[in-house]
Enzyme design. Structure first.
Site, PDB file in Angstrom:
ATOM      1  N   ASP A  17     -75.250  28.011 -39.149  1.00 27.51           N
ATOM      2  CA  ASP A  17     -76.591  28.384 -39.774  1.00 27.51           C
ATOM      3  C   ASP A  17     -76.711  30.139 -40.068  1.00 27.51           C
ATOM      4  O   ASP A  17     -75.613  30.622 -39.822  1.00 27.51           O
ATOM      5  CB  ASP A  17     -77.738  27.938 -38.891  1.00 27.51           C
ATOM      6  N   HIS A  18     -77.990  30.530 -40.470  1.00 31.48           N
ATOM      7  CA  HIS A  18     -77.937  31.905 -40.756  1.00 31.48           C
ATOM      8  C   HIS A  18     -77.656  32.904 -39.319  1.00 31.48           C
ATOM      9  O   HIS A  18     -76.981  33.764 -39.634  1.00 31.48           O
ATOM     10  CB  HIS A  18     -79.493  32.069 -41.266  1.00 31.48           C
ATOM     11  N   CYS A  74     -73.764  28.718 -34.429  1.00 28.57           N
ATOM     12  CA  CYS A  74     -74.945  29.166 -34.748  1.00 28.57           C
ATOM     13  C   CYS A  74     -75.286  30.160 -33.677  1.00 28.57           C
ATOM     14  O   CYS A  74     -74.372  30.956 -33.193  1.00 28.57           O
ATOM     15  CB  CYS A  74     -76.015  27.721 -34.350  1.00 28.57           C
ATOM     16  N   THR A  76     -76.376  30.228 -30.633  1.00 26.31           N
ATOM     17  CA  THR A  76     -75.755  30.065 -29.128  1.00 26.31           C
ATOM     18  C   THR A  76     -74.426  29.117 -29.270  1.00 26.31           C
ATOM     19  O   THR A  76     -73.598  28.982 -28.173  1.00 26.31           O
ATOM     20  CB  THR A  76     -76.790  29.681 -27.850  1.00 26.31           C
ATOM     21  N   HIS A 107     -57.806  18.151 -22.550  1.00 22.87           N
ATOM     22  CA  HIS A 107     -58.017  17.013 -21.634  1.00 22.87           C
ATOM     23  C   HIS A 107     -59.246  16.303 -22.165  1.00 22.87           C
ATOM     24  O   HIS A 107     -59.454  15.221 -21.693  1.00 22.87           O
ATOM     25  CB  HIS A 107     -58.651  17.954 -20.357  1.00 22.87           C
ATOM     26  N   HIS A 142     -55.942  11.656 -18.947  1.00 24.25           N
ATOM     27  CA  HIS A 142     -57.123  12.054 -19.830  1.00 24.25           C
ATOM     28  C   HIS A 142     -57.548  11.191 -20.973  1.00 24.25           C
ATOM     29  O   HIS A 142     -58.543  10.976 -21.263  1.00 24.25           O
ATOM     30  CB  HIS A 142     -56.595  13.293 -20.359  1.00 24.25           C
TER      31      HIS A 142
END
Length: 153
Positions: A17-18, A74, A76, A107, A142
Site C-alpha cells: 500500500d501507500h 504495508c 506494519t 520450519h 516440520h
C-alpha cells in the site's frame, strides 16, 4: 541476494500500500538487480489505497504458480499478512530479521514475506528477504506440523 539454481530466474510477486511504497521500491529494485523476475502488483503512488487489494493479488499469483514467492509491504506488515493468510496455501509471515526469515522458510514453508515500512528499516528488510529466498523448507517433522495447519476443505 541471488535466485536459487533453477532453470531461469524465479518470479517474485510484490505489492504494497501507500505506507509501504518506499520500502517496496527498495526491495523491488534489489530483487531485479539480483536477477529475479519481479511482477509488480502496485501500488506505485502515494495516494491512499487499501492493503487487502494488494495482498489478494500477490497471494493469487503465488497460489496459481505465476510466482514462486511473494513480498508484501504495508505500514506494519500485520494487516497485509492477515489478508494474505486468508488464502488457502498461503503462509505469509511478517519479518523483522534474517533469523525469522530463515526459520519461517525452514520450519513453516512460508511463501510470502511481509514487511512493515514503519517498523523495519531497509537494511534489515533486505537482509531478511535475502535469507527468506535462500532458505529451503526442511520437511521432516516440520512437514507433519504444516499438515496440521492446513485444515480440510
Amino acid at each position: 541476494m541471488s535466485p536459487t539454481s533453477s532453470p531461469g530466474p524465479l518470479t517474485i510477486a510484490i505489492g504494497g500500500d501507500h505506507a509501504g511504497l518506499p520500502l517496496k521500491t527498495i526491495l523491488q529494485e534489489a530483487l531485479a538487480a539480483a536477477g529475479y523476475t519481479v511482477c509488480d502488483f502496485g501500488t506505485n503512488s502515494n495516494d491512499s489505497v487499501d492493503y487487502p487489494d494488494f495482498a489478494h493479488q500477490v497471494s493469487a499469483a503465488v497460489e496459481q504458480g505465476r510466482a514462486a514467492f511473494g513480498v508484501l509491504v504495508c505500514g506494519t506488515g500485520i494487516g497485509i499478512q492477515i489478508a494474505a493468510n486468508r488464502h488457502p496455501g498461503i503462509r505469509a509471515a511478517v519479518l523483522h530479521s534474517a533469523t525469522e526469515a530463515r526459520l519461517t522458510r525452514a520450519h513453516n514453508d512460508a511463501n510470502i514475506a511481509c514487511f512493515g515500512a514503519r517498523t523495519t528499516g531497509p537494511e534489515v528488510a533486505l537482509d531478511a528477504l535475502k535469507a527468506f529466498l535462500a532458505t529451503e523448507f526442511e520437511g521432516g517433522r516440520h512437514a507433519r506440523r504444516l499438515a496440521k495447519i492446513n485444515l480440510p476443505a
